[in-house]
Design a protein around this motif. Structure first.
Motif, PDB file in Angstrom:
ATOM      1  N   LEU A   1      41.198 -43.334  13.176  1.00  0.00           N
ATOM      2  CA  LEU A   1      40.868 -42.206  14.060  1.00  0.00           C
ATOM      3  C   LEU A   1      42.054 -42.295  15.315  1.00  0.00           C
ATOM      4  N   ASP A   2      42.687 -43.436  15.731  1.00  0.00           N
ATOM      5  CA  ASP A   2      43.707 -43.624  16.706  1.00  0.00           C
ATOM      6  C   ASP A   2      44.796 -42.767  16.159  1.00  0.00           C
ATOM      7  N   LEU A   3      44.939 -42.754  14.946  1.00  0.00           N
ATOM      8  CA  LEU A   3      46.240 -42.145  14.275  1.00  0.00           C
ATOM      9  C   LEU A   3      46.005 -40.691  14.033  1.00  0.00           C
ATOM     10  N   GLY A   4      44.873 -40.392  14.406  1.00  0.00           N
ATOM     11  CA  GLY A   4      44.662 -38.658  14.455  1.00  0.00           C
ATOM     12  C   GLY A   4      43.679 -38.192  13.218  1.00  0.00           C
ATOM     13  N   ALA A   5      43.079 -39.120  12.357  1.00  0.00           N
ATOM     14  CA  ALA A   5      42.066 -38.805  11.440  1.00  0.00           C
ATOM     15  C   ALA A   5      41.077 -38.097  12.070  1.00  0.00           C
ATOM     16  N   ASP A   6      40.575 -37.114  11.344  1.00  0.00           N
ATOM     17  CA  ASP A   6      39.140 -36.325  11.844  1.00  0.00           C
ATOM     18  C   ASP A   6      38.040 -36.833  11.598  1.00  0.00           C
ATOM     19  N   ASP A   7      38.062 -37.561  10.372  1.00  0.00           N
ATOM     20  CA  ASP A   7      36.637 -38.343  10.070  1.00  0.00           C
ATOM     21  C   ASP A   7      37.169 -39.489   8.908  1.00  0.00           C
ATOM     22  N   TYR A   8      36.022 -40.305   8.637  1.00  0.00           N
ATOM     23  CA  TYR A   8      36.064 -41.237   7.649  1.00  0.00           C
ATOM     24  C   TYR A   8      34.978 -41.237   6.984  1.00  0.00           C
ATOM     25  N   ILE A   9      35.077 -42.131   5.642  1.00  0.00           N
ATOM     26  CA  ILE A   9      33.792 -42.072   4.930  1.00  0.00           C
ATOM     27  C   ILE A   9      34.063 -43.434   3.960  1.00  0.00           C
ATOM     28  N   THR A  10      33.079 -44.313   4.156  1.00  0.00           N
ATOM     29  CA  THR A  10      33.277 -45.677   3.489  1.00  0.00           C
ATOM     30  C   THR A  10      32.826 -45.523   1.933  1.00  0.00           C
ATOM     31  N   LYS A  11      33.478 -46.011   0.860  1.00  0.00           N
ATOM     32  CA  LYS A  11      32.972 -46.009  -0.350  1.00  0.00           C
ATOM     33  C   LYS A  11      32.163 -47.336  -0.395  1.00  0.00           C
TER      34      LYS A  11
ATOM     35  N   GLN B   1      55.578 -39.576  32.573  1.00  0.00           N
ATOM     36  CA  GLN B   1      55.047 -38.688  31.564  1.00  0.00           C
ATOM     37  C   GLN B   1      54.231 -39.738  30.449  1.00  0.00           C
ATOM     38  N   ILE B   2      53.021 -39.377  30.153  1.00  0.00           N
ATOM     39  CA  ILE B   2      52.041 -40.418  29.266  1.00  0.00           C
ATOM     40  C   ILE B   2      51.885 -39.955  27.974  1.00  0.00           C
ATOM     41  N   GLU B   3      52.224 -40.772  27.081  1.00  0.00           N
ATOM     42  CA  GLU B   3      52.109 -40.472  25.801  1.00  0.00           C
ATOM     43  C   GLU B   3      50.594 -40.909  25.237  1.00  0.00           C
ATOM     44  N   LEU B   4      49.988 -40.206  24.510  1.00  0.00           N
ATOM     45  CA  LEU B   4      48.583 -40.276  23.968  1.00  0.00           C
ATOM     46  C   LEU B   4      48.412 -39.835  22.525  1.00  0.00           C
ATOM     47  N   THR B   5      47.626 -40.702  21.742  1.00  0.00           N
ATOM     48  CA  THR B   5      47.221 -40.145  20.222  1.00  0.00           C
ATOM     49  C   THR B   5      46.632 -38.921  20.578  1.00  0.00           C
ATOM     50  N   PRO B   6      46.581 -38.006  19.306  1.00  0.00           N
ATOM     51  CA  PRO B   6      45.740 -37.023  19.372  1.00  0.00           C
ATOM     52  C   PRO B   6      44.267 -37.323  19.989  1.00  0.00           C
ATOM     53  N   ARG B   7      43.494 -38.281  19.391  1.00  0.00           N
ATOM     54  CA  ARG B   7      42.025 -38.322  19.546  1.00  0.00           C
ATOM     55  C   ARG B   7      42.030 -38.873  21.331  1.00  0.00           C
ATOM     56  N   GLU B   8      43.149 -39.649  21.737  1.00  0.00           N
ATOM     57  CA  GLU B   8      43.024 -40.202  23.288  1.00  0.00           C
ATOM     58  C   GLU B   8      43.190 -38.738  24.012  1.00  0.00           C
ATOM     59  N   PHE B   9      43.979 -38.105  23.545  1.00  0.00           N
ATOM     60  CA  PHE B   9      44.220 -36.529  24.417  1.00  0.00           C
ATOM     61  C   PHE B   9      43.095 -35.947  24.273  1.00  0.00           C
ATOM     62  N   ASP B  10      42.162 -35.912  23.119  1.00  0.00           N
ATOM     63  CA  ASP B  10      41.137 -34.936  23.079  1.00  0.00           C
ATOM     64  C   ASP B  10      40.109 -35.559  24.046  1.00  0.00           C
ATOM     65  N   LEU B  11      39.954 -36.883  24.160  1.00  0.00           N
ATOM     66  CA  LEU B  11      38.791 -37.361  24.862  1.00  0.00           C
ATOM     67  C   LEU B  11      39.246 -37.279  26.396  1.00  0.00           C
ATOM     68  N   LEU B  12      40.531 -37.260  26.829  1.00  0.00           N
ATOM     69  CA  LEU B  12      40.730 -37.057  28.184  1.00  0.00           C
ATOM     70  C   LEU B  12      40.579 -35.657  28.464  1.00  0.00           C
ATOM     71  N   VAL B  13      40.845 -34.568  27.692  1.00  0.00           N
ATOM     72  CA  VAL B  13      40.609 -33.210  28.003  1.00  0.00           C
ATOM     73  C   VAL B  13      39.127 -33.076  28.184  1.00  0.00           C
ATOM     74  N   CYS B  14      38.285 -33.743  27.322  1.00  0.00           N
ATOM     75  CA  CYS B  14      36.953 -33.470  27.372  1.00  0.00           C
ATOM     76  C   CYS B  14      36.329 -33.960  28.713  1.00  0.00           C
ATOM     77  N   LEU B  15      36.822 -35.148  29.281  1.00  0.00           N
ATOM     78  CA  LEU B  15      36.403 -35.709  30.604  1.00  0.00           C
ATOM     79  C   LEU B  15      36.745 -34.991  31.794  1.00  0.00           C
ATOM     80  N   LEU B  16      38.105 -34.377  31.436  1.00  0.00           N
ATOM     81  CA  LEU B  16      38.562 -33.384  32.841  1.00  0.00           C
ATOM     82  C   LEU B  16      37.911 -32.110  32.697  1.00  0.00           C
ATOM     83  N   GLN B  17      37.553 -31.519  31.650  1.00  0.00           N
ATOM     84  CA  GLN B  17      36.682 -30.496  31.450  1.00  0.00           C
ATOM     85  C   GLN B  17      35.403 -30.695  32.294  1.00  0.00           C
TER      86      GLN B  17
END
Length: 230
Positions: free
Chosen positions: A94-104, A152-168
């Motif tokens: 998820l940290d690398l940008g996956a949208d979901d996971y499912i375990t076999k 300038q701060i570098e965030l992963t896609p998921r970190e970025f989306d979480l920050l945007v959600c908190l700011l919104q």
């Protein structure tokens, strides 16, 4: 109407064939790769609506494929398939940008449900040209840029989306469940403690080393970003 295109990246031939048959029965167009090198080439060469990506594949691992894909493509939905049932592997994906996971092993009905949810989600759902800010922390959602003062701060896609959600939702306390729903999606099936992990990542990048810490924990409830000037 064009069929949605799904790429199956799986080195277990039996499972790969079952997934291909099930998806084509559901009216999806499919492609198949059994190693990371071929998979990466297919993703670079063609447009896919969704990728099913096994973590344990030869040539390049699934996580390495994911890492490289997210350098040039942040929109294509990616679901990780893994036999590992450890939170570390899930969080890493998820940290690398996956949208979901499912375990076999998994039920095909559950996988199909997750696919439907992701394909219904607009690719640009989080895009917003209006700058978000609190104090000296500024976020440009459309450019996906984050700065604090002159840094300038570098965030992963998921970190970025979480920050945007908190700011919104500035100055509003959000529960873990609300953050899961808004950032990971309403049909996320994982543990809510993944939120705590990502909040810790964000604090390390956004608050640590600065005079003011914007991300606040409200004990027993959840998290918020406080505008301390209000």
């Amino acid at each position: 109407m064009e069929k949605p295109k799904i790429l199956i990246i799986e080195d277990e031939q039996k499972l790969s064939r079952v997934l291909q048959l099930e998806l084509e029965y559901e009216n999806y167009e499919t492609g198949v790769a059994d190693n990371g090198k071929d998979a990466l080439q297919l993703i670079e060469d063609e447009d896919w609506d969704l990728v099913l990506l096994d973590i344990m594949i030869p040539e390049l691992s699934g996580l390495e494929v994911l890492r490289r894909v997210r350098r040039f493509d942040e929109e294509t939905a990616i679901v990780l398939l893994t036999a590992r049932d450890e939170i570390h592997d899930k969080v890493s994906g998820l940290d690398l940008g996956a949208d979901d996971y499912i375990t076999k092993p998994f039920q095909i009905e559950e996988l199909l449900a997750r696919i439907r949810v992701l394909l219904r989600r607009p690719k640009a759902k989080r895009e917003n040209s209006d700058e978000l800010s609190v104090g000296d922390l500024k976020v440009n959602p459309s450019a996906r840029e984050v700065t604090r003062g002159e840094v300038q701060i570098e965030l992963t896609p998921r970190e970025f989306d979480l920050l945007v959600c908190l700011l919104q939702n500035k100055n509003i306390v959000l529960t873990r469940e609300q953050l899961i729903n808004q950032v990971w999606g309403f049909d996320y099936f994982g543990d809510t403690n993944v939120v705590d992990v990502y909040i810790r990542y964000l604090r390390q990048k956004v608050d640590k080393g600065f005079d003011v810490a914007f991300i606040q924990t409200v004990r027993g409830i959840g998290y918020t970003i406080k505008d301390l000037e209000q």
